[in-house]
Design an enzyme around this catalytic site. Structure first.
Site, PDB file in Angstrom:
ATOM      1  N   PHE A  78     -48.592 -33.502 -13.242  1.00 15.12           N
ATOM      2  CA  PHE A  78     -49.057 -32.435 -12.363  1.00 15.12           C
ATOM      3  C   PHE A  78     -47.831 -31.652 -11.874  1.00 15.12           C
ATOM      4  CE2 PHE A  78     -50.648 -30.598  -8.424  1.00 15.12           C
ATOM      5  CZ  PHE A  78     -51.891 -30.115  -8.821  1.00 15.12           C
ATOM      6  N   ASP A  99     -48.543 -41.988  -8.272  1.00 13.28           N
ATOM      7  CA  ASP A  99     -49.353 -40.894  -7.746  1.00 13.28           C
ATOM      8  C   ASP A  99     -50.816 -41.246  -8.020  1.00 13.28           C
ATOM      9  OD1 ASP A  99     -50.838 -38.530  -7.426  1.00 13.28           O
ATOM     10  OD2 ASP A  99     -49.048 -37.302  -7.717  1.00 13.28           O
ATOM     11  N   TYR A 138     -58.585 -35.118  -0.678  1.00 16.04           N
ATOM     12  CA  TYR A 138     -59.597 -34.060  -0.830  1.00 16.04           C
ATOM     13  C   TYR A 138     -60.263 -34.068  -2.197  1.00 16.04           C
ATOM     14  CZ  TYR A 138     -55.395 -31.747  -2.704  1.00 16.04           C
ATOM     15  OH  TYR A 138     -54.251 -31.460  -3.391  1.00 16.04           O
ATOM     16  N   LYS A 139     -59.843 -34.985  -3.085  1.00 15.97           N
ATOM     17  CA  LYS A 139     -60.481 -35.056  -4.396  1.00 15.97           C
ATOM     18  C   LYS A 139     -61.640 -36.060  -4.316  1.00 15.97           C
ATOM     19  CE  LYS A 139     -56.374 -33.291  -6.640  1.00 15.97           C
ATOM     20  NZ  LYS A 139     -55.077 -33.571  -7.283  1.00 15.97           N
ATOM     21  N   ARG A 148     -62.196 -29.509 -18.279  1.00 16.16           N
ATOM     22  CA  ARG A 148     -62.108 -30.763 -17.528  1.00 16.16           C
ATOM     23  C   ARG A 148     -63.366 -30.988 -16.697  1.00 16.16           C
ATOM     24  NH1 ARG A 148     -57.574 -31.999 -12.982  1.00 16.16           N
ATOM     25  NH2 ARG A 148     -58.761 -30.341 -11.963  1.00 16.16           N
TER      26      ARG A 148
HETATM   27  C1  LIG Z   1     -53.986 -32.864  -6.847  1.00 16.69           C
HETATM   28  C2  LIG Z   1     -52.655 -33.446  -7.140  1.00 16.69           C
HETATM   29  C3  LIG Z   1     -51.576 -33.245  -6.271  1.00 16.69           C
HETATM   30  C4  LIG Z   1     -51.759 -32.362  -5.071  1.00 16.69           C
HETATM   31  O1  LIG Z   1     -50.625 -32.091  -4.330  1.00 16.69           O
HETATM   32  P1  LIG Z   1     -50.800 -31.314  -2.957  1.00 16.69           P
HETATM   33  O2  LIG Z   1     -49.525 -31.442  -2.277  1.00 16.69           O
HETATM   34  O3  LIG Z   1     -51.962 -31.935  -2.244  1.00 16.69           O
HETATM   35  O4  LIG Z   1     -51.155 -29.888  -3.286  1.00 16.69           O
HETATM   36  C5  LIG Z   1     -50.379 -33.886  -6.561  1.00 16.69           C
HETATM   37  N1  LIG Z   1     -50.248 -34.671  -7.647  1.00 16.69           N
HETATM   38  C6  LIG Z   1     -51.269 -34.870  -8.519  1.00 16.69           C
HETATM   39  C7  LIG Z   1     -51.091 -35.756  -9.698  1.00 16.69           C
HETATM   40  C8  LIG Z   1     -52.494 -34.253  -8.287  1.00 16.69           C
HETATM   41  O5  LIG Z   1     -53.490 -34.425  -9.138  1.00 16.69           O
END
Ligand SMILES: *Cc1c(COP(=O)(O)O)cnc(C)c1O
Length: 411
Positions: free
Chosen positions: A127, A200, A225-226, A370
């Site tokens: 990500f 993560d 939030y996911k 996705r």
């Molecule tokens: C959604 C996600 C993030 C989100 O980072 P934010 O700081 O909340 O914007 C980080 N890492 C991964 C792997 C994600 O899927």
């Protein structure tokens, strides 16, 4: 080929032990929402909780709520509530800040815990924020970054065997493909080579049981939030294994991470435990939404959740086979998170066409369609309808309409 029918799916919904959770969410009628891996749905109990925090705790009780309503302790009380979802002890998790900030804190802390080593091992294609924060951390720390394909065991083992890796930052579930990594084995491999690991958990917390303690994990971060449904921009969390608490030093040394914040002393002294990973004041109203969703999560059996998640993704994979799109997600259930990704160069337009039909998925460049499966509010019949719509969109060619090619700011 499969001969599953819609009535078969409705029957499975009737027998689903998690079926009653659907009614605990406020979802628009007629929508099949397969984007809960990006922004989870709204739990029915959340608006009332936010209103209570705003109108009573803030509006009437004002400053007294820092003590009375437990605002000050929220990072710890919410962390303790979240801990069972990631297989951690209550005092090993704190809630606060965002995932990106927490990546920064844990990576710097891990580098400092492993002096004499200066490599952060990252994964190619992770990500973006994980990669960008790593760039920032290595620059500030005078470290270097090396990237590997995290799904290539030999490459991972080779990179760790070099003996200079201080910390590896890995996603438990790949956000693009939905591939689930073997946390226990990779952590063991890293430790055998003298490296720490930051996991993560953004795409695994709330999607499957996570067993940080059993796997011997060092640090982990994740958003809420996911799959956890705490609302847009909700506070994230940090896991720090108890064995690292005394020595870990994170760089954002704000007063909420101080041992005695109300001494108002001029010098910094880190708090005991995971609290030392806190920095400053937290968004209390947003925390109320997380509080409400975690309350709901207390009722969830994570093994049932995993079983349903795999059944939903399996069903979707089978039912979308006639579309003829390449499957990017591992076919083996034990290597799959709670999403299904399909590849097509025109995937963006296909997803837009699906959204117009009331089936919400998303697209990740360059070619990933996705679909996330949140087992608490998705029904087998929803999966049937979504898969049927996708096959139809692809076969009919309706996605070729130019209006579906217009890219929006957020994909
Ligand atoms: C959604 C996600 C993030 C989100 O980072 P934010 O700081 O909340 O914007 C980080 N890492 C991964 C792997 C994600 O899927």
């Amino acid at each position: 080929m499969t001969s599953v029918t819609r009535p078969d799916c409705v029957r499975r919904d009737d027998e689903d032990p998690l079926g009653s959770f659907r009614g605990r969410f406020l979802l628009p009628e007629g929508l099949v929402y397969l984007d809960g891996n990006s922004l989870g749905a709204l739990p029915a109990q959340t608006p009332g909780r936010i209103a209570q925090t705003v109108e009573h705790e803030w509006g009437r009780r004002l400053i007294a709520s820092w003590n009375e309503a437990g605002w000050w302790e929220k990072p710890r009380t919410l962390g303790a509530r979240l801990a069972p979802l990631v297989g951690a002890a209550p005092h090993e998790v704190v809630v606060g800040d965002g995932t990106s900030a927490n990546l920064f804190k844990t990576l710097v802390a891990a580098l400092r815990l492993n002096p004499g080593r200066d490599v952060v091992l990252g994964e190619a294609g992770n990500f973006p924020t994980d990669l960008y924060i790593t760039e920032g951390v290595t620059e500030i720390m005078g470290a270097v970054e090396r990237r590997v394909d995290a799904d290539n065991r030999a490459a991972l083992a080779g990179a760790l065997a070099a003996g200079d890796v201080a910390v590896a930052l890995l996603s438990h579930v790949d956000y693009r493909t939905g591939a689930l990594r073997d946390m226990a084995e990779i952590t063991r491999l890293a430790h055998a080579n003298g490296a720490l690991v930051v996991w993560d958990l953004c795409h695994s917390v709330g999607a499957l049981p996570v067993r940080l303690a059993d796997c011997g994990a060092d640090f982990a971060v994740g958003c809420t939030y996911k799959y956890l449904n705490a609302g847009p921009g909700a506070p994230a969390f940090i896991f720090a294994a108890a064995r690292h608490h005394a020595a870990a030093r994170q760089p954002l040394t704000g007063w909420h991470g101080h041992a005695r914040p109300f001494d108002f002393a001029d010098g910094y002294a880190p708090a005991e435990g995971a609290s030392r990973f806190l920095s400053g004041s937290q968004p209390v109203v947003a925390a109320a939404a997380l509080d409400a969703s975690l309350e709901l999560w207390q009722e969830v059996d994570l093994d049932l959740l995993r079983a349903k998640s795999l059944a939903l993704t399996e069903l979707f994979i089978e039912l979308t086979e006639p579309a003829g799109l390449e499957l990017a997600t591992p076919r083996a259930a034990e290597r799959r998170g709670s999403q299904v990704s399909l590849r097509h160069p025109q995937g963006y337009a296909m997803v837009q066409a699906l959204i117009e039909r009331g089936v919400v998925g998303d697209f990740r460049a360059p070619d990933i369609l996705r679909f996330g499966f949140a087992p608490l509010y998705l029904r087998y019949a929803d999966v049937f309808d979504a898969a049927t719509a996708l096959v139809d969109v692809v076969h009919s060619g309706e996605w070729r309409d130019p209006r579906f090619a217009v890219a929006r700011a957020v994909t």
